[in-house]
Design a protein around this motif. Structure first.
Motif, PDB file in Angstrom:
ATOM      1  N   THR A 192      19.955 -97.638 -17.372  1.00 16.14           N
ATOM      2  CA  THR A 192      19.274 -96.466 -17.945  1.00 16.14           C
ATOM      3  C   THR A 192      19.675 -95.195 -17.205  1.00 16.14           C
ATOM      4  N   ARG A 193      19.755 -95.265 -15.889  1.00 20.44           N
ATOM      5  CA  ARG A 193      20.157 -94.089 -15.103  1.00 20.44           C
ATOM      6  C   ARG A 193      21.601 -93.702 -15.407  1.00 20.44           C
ATOM      7  N   GLU A 194      22.468 -94.706 -15.543  1.00 28.15           N
ATOM      8  CA  GLU A 194      23.871 -94.419 -15.842  1.00 28.15           C
ATOM      9  C   GLU A 194      24.015 -93.709 -17.182  1.00 28.15           C
ATOM     10  N   GLU A 195      23.292 -94.198 -18.196  1.00 24.70           N
ATOM     11  CA  GLU A 195      23.349 -93.581 -19.527  1.00 24.70           C
ATOM     12  C   GLU A 195      22.808 -92.150 -19.485  1.00 24.70           C
ATOM     13  N   ARG A 196      21.700 -91.959 -18.821  1.00 24.44           N
ATOM     14  CA  ARG A 196      21.094 -90.635 -18.751  1.00 24.44           C
ATOM     15  C   ARG A 196      21.984 -89.660 -17.980  1.00 24.44           C
ATOM     16  N   TYR A 197      22.563 -90.125 -16.888  1.00 29.20           N
ATOM     17  CA  TYR A 197      23.460 -89.274 -16.114  1.00 29.20           C
ATOM     18  C   TYR A 197      24.695 -88.906 -16.937  1.00 29.20           C
ATOM     19  N   ALA A 198      25.223 -89.861 -17.678  1.00 26.26           N
ATOM     20  CA  ALA A 198      26.385 -89.577 -18.532  1.00 26.26           C
ATOM     21  C   ALA A 198      26.032 -88.527 -19.586  1.00 26.26           C
ATOM     22  N   GLY A 199      24.826 -88.611 -20.139  1.00 25.16           N
ATOM     23  CA  GLY A 199      24.390 -87.621 -21.120  1.00 25.16           C
ATOM     24  C   GLY A 199      24.273 -86.238 -20.519  1.00 25.16           C
ATOM     25  N   ILE A 200      23.746 -86.160 -19.312  1.00 25.76           N
ATOM     26  CA  ILE A 200      23.635 -84.871 -18.613  1.00 25.76           C
ATOM     27  C   ILE A 200      25.019 -84.293 -18.360  1.00 25.76           C
ATOM     28  N   LYS A 201      25.925 -85.127 -17.851  1.00 24.32           N
ATOM     29  CA  LYS A 201      27.294 -84.674 -17.542  1.00 24.32           C
ATOM     30  C   LYS A 201      28.043 -84.222 -18.794  1.00 24.32           C
ATOM     31  N   ALA A 202      27.704 -84.828 -19.942  1.00 28.00           N
ATOM     32  CA  ALA A 202      28.376 -84.455 -21.190  1.00 28.00           C
ATOM     33  C   ALA A 202      27.985 -83.054 -21.655  1.00 28.00           C
ATOM     34  N   ALA A 203      26.837 -82.571 -21.202  1.00 23.31           N
ATOM     35  CA  ALA A 203      26.340 -81.264 -21.669  1.00 23.31           C
ATOM     36  C   ALA A 203      26.440 -80.163 -20.626  1.00 23.31           C
ATOM     37  N   ALA A 204      26.598 -80.520 -19.358  1.00 20.08           N
ATOM     38  CA  ALA A 204      26.599 -79.509 -18.290  1.00 20.08           C
ATOM     39  C   ALA A 204      27.852 -79.633 -17.435  1.00 20.08           C
ATOM     40  N   SER A 205      28.374 -78.499 -17.000  1.00 15.18           N
ATOM     41  CA  SER A 205      29.581 -78.517 -16.169  1.00 15.18           C
ATOM     42  C   SER A 205      29.270 -78.419 -14.676  1.00 15.18           C
ATOM     43  N   HIS A 206      28.114 -77.858 -14.314  1.00 11.64           N
ATOM     44  CA  HIS A 206      27.752 -77.725 -12.893  1.00 11.64           C
ATOM     45  C   HIS A 206      26.562 -78.648 -12.611  1.00 11.64           C
TER      46      HIS A 206
END
Length: 199
Positions: A68-82
């Motif tokens: 769950t953390r991996e999926e959520r982190y991937a989603g965050i990284k997909a939308a934010a550059s910093h």
């Protein structure tokens, strides 16, 4: 380490109906009842990006320990550059130390900051008083988290939280289990997704 069905099967003593709730397993033979983790993390991050919060601090236990953390982190990284990650040890969780590191990350930049908690455990700790008001001013810095209770919202009513529906997840899992017990057949659905929403 991401969970695997093989790990669970190795510990099983007999064949019984199983439903996996709020975790995604690799090559699972069982129905999984999950949240749309990647999609809701990405859309939530995009929502805050549009409001000018360009620096994201992900406050989490070890990301690789849960799918769950991996999926959520991937989603965050997909939308934010910093994106900065502040990993917290679950064995020695020190609120004061974590708060100091978080404030340092936020104050070292002139960007507007978004603090994200991709897991429910420990949410109330770092978002509790006196920590929460000292860095969440909803102008230069704000926060969000995955939450299925009202506790964090009661601490800081202005927070927008990613709300899961634990009742519907549990009810869906129960329906699958009852069907397996009555019909004596394998489940027909691989995955049931109960969407979370930002509110």
């Amino acid at each position: 380490m991401t969970e695997s069905a093989a790990t669970i099967e190795a510990d099983m003593k007999r064949d019984i109906p199983i439903v996996v709730v709020d975790r995604e397993l690799i090559h699972s033979p069982w129905t999984q009842v999950v949240t749309n983790n990647y999609e809701v993390a990405k859309s939530t991050t995009s929502h805050f990006m549009a409001a000018g919060y360009t620096h994201v601090v992900v406050l989490t236990s070890k990301i690789s320990m849960a799918s769950t953390r991996e999926e959520r982190y991937a989603g965050i990284k997909a939308a934010a550059s910093h994106v900065d990650v502040l990993e917290v040890s679950e064995e020695s969780y020190n609120h004061t130390q974590v708060h100091q590191k978080l404030v340092k990350l936020i104050t070292e930049t002139t960007e507007k900051n978004l603090s994200v908690r991709p897991q429910r455990a420990l949410v109330t700790g770092i978002y509790s008083k006196p920590y929460c008001p000292s860095y969440i001013d909803h102008d230069q810095a704000t926060a969000t988290a995955f939450s299925d209770t009202s506790t964090a919202r009661n601490i800081e009513p202005r927070l927008q939280l990613i709300s899961q529906d634990p009742y519907l997840m549990g009810a869906s899992a129960a329906e699958v289990l009852v069907d397996q017990l009555v019909s004596h057949r394998r489940p027909t659905q691989d995955k049931i997704i109960i969407p979370a929403t930002l509110r």
